[in-house]
Design an enzyme around this catalytic site. Sequence first.
Site, PDB file in Angstrom:
ATOM      1  N   HIS A 100      -9.338   1.001   1.339  1.00 53.61           N
ATOM      2  CA  HIS A 100      -9.936   3.266   1.847  1.00 53.61           C
ATOM      3  C   HIS A 100     -10.793   3.594   1.800  1.00 53.61           C
ATOM      4  O   HIS A 100     -11.270   4.565   2.923  1.00 53.61           O
ATOM      5  CB  HIS A 100      -8.913   3.643   0.463  1.00 53.61           C
ATOM      6  CG  HIS A 100      -7.320   2.930   0.828  1.00 53.61           C
ATOM      7  ND1 HIS A 100      -6.963   3.364   2.243  1.00 53.61           N
ATOM      8  CD2 HIS A 100      -6.160   1.952   0.102  1.00 53.61           C
ATOM      9  CE1 HIS A 100      -5.644   2.344   1.730  1.00 53.61           C
ATOM     10  NE2 HIS A 100      -4.806   2.352   0.808  1.00 53.61           N
ATOM     11  N   HIS A 160      -8.935  -3.430  -2.367  1.00 57.69           N
ATOM     12  CA  HIS A 160      -8.320  -3.211  -1.416  1.00 57.69           C
ATOM     13  C   HIS A 160      -8.941  -0.965  -1.582  1.00 57.69           C
ATOM     14  O   HIS A 160      -8.274  -1.061  -1.014  1.00 57.69           O
ATOM     15  CB  HIS A 160      -5.969  -2.929  -2.058  1.00 57.69           C
ATOM     16  CG  HIS A 160      -5.520  -2.078  -1.610  1.00 57.69           C
ATOM     17  ND1 HIS A 160      -4.105  -2.928  -0.891  1.00 57.69           N
ATOM     18  CD2 HIS A 160      -5.644  -1.087  -1.849  1.00 57.69           C
ATOM     19  CE1 HIS A 160      -3.857  -1.985  -0.222  1.00 57.69           C
ATOM     20  NE2 HIS A 160      -4.201  -0.466  -0.089  1.00 57.69           N
ATOM     21  N   GLU A 161      -8.844  -0.937  -2.256  1.00 57.53           N
ATOM     22  CA  GLU A 161      -8.665   0.728  -3.245  1.00 57.53           C
ATOM     23  C   GLU A 161     -10.369   0.764  -2.044  1.00 57.53           C
ATOM     24  O   GLU A 161     -10.622   2.269  -1.501  1.00 57.53           O
ATOM     25  CB  GLU A 161      -8.755   1.236  -4.627  1.00 57.53           C
ATOM     26  CG  GLU A 161      -7.931   1.206  -5.041  1.00 57.53           C
ATOM     27  CD  GLU A 161      -6.552   1.529  -3.954  1.00 57.53           C
ATOM     28  OE1 GLU A 161      -7.086   2.444  -3.636  1.00 57.53           O
ATOM     29  OE2 GLU A 161      -5.403   1.146  -4.027  1.00 57.53           O
ATOM     30  N   CYS A 177       0.800  -1.189   0.041  1.00 55.38           N
ATOM     31  CA  CYS A 177       0.088   0.288   0.121  1.00 55.38           C
ATOM     32  C   CYS A 177       1.237   1.027   0.005  1.00 55.38           C
ATOM     33  O   CYS A 177       1.562   0.747   1.261  1.00 55.38           O
ATOM     34  CB  CYS A 177      -0.901   0.052   1.510  1.00 55.38           C
ATOM     35  SG  CYS A 177      -1.689   1.508   0.793  1.00 55.38           S
TER      36      CYS A 177
END
Length: 164
Positions: A132, A128-129, A86
């Site tokens: 976030h 993953h995004e 990351c």
Amino acid sequence: MEEIVIFGHPSLRTKSSEITEFNNELEKLSERMIKIMYEAPGVGLAAPQIGINKNIFVFDAGDGPKTAINPNKIEVEGSAVFLEGCLSLPGYYWEIERPEFAKIYCQNLKGEPITYEGDELTGRVLQHEFDHLKGKLLLSSLTRKERKEAIKKITVNGFPGDDI
Ligand SMILES: [Zn+2]
């Protein structure tokens, strides 16, 4: 790299809010994020990583830059272990198990509904995004023991460039 905030910054733990205005400003933000992502270099960047808690991320899993706005649903399938890093945890990588395939429902820069989907790197980046934007870092995908070790390692070693 200076615009990217790292582990410990509050915006990385904050849930992002919905984007309601699809204007020139949003286009500029998307362009800026793509530029920062390439310069890093990385394959994905979410707005909280530059201190902006808005529901937008950009990614390039090998076939050009894409922008995802207001992702609201993700469908996943299968399982795979992938070495994941990351930009907000520079220099660290962990083998993380997640679903292999992901399909995300979001909007484009005009506010039109759009989906992105894929397995391997694409599937991984989308998950993953999306995390976030929910205020989650990849550390939360580790086991408790792994997370403890990871945080200890980060506390002791810091991040590359910390001493400059
Ligand atoms: Zn990240």
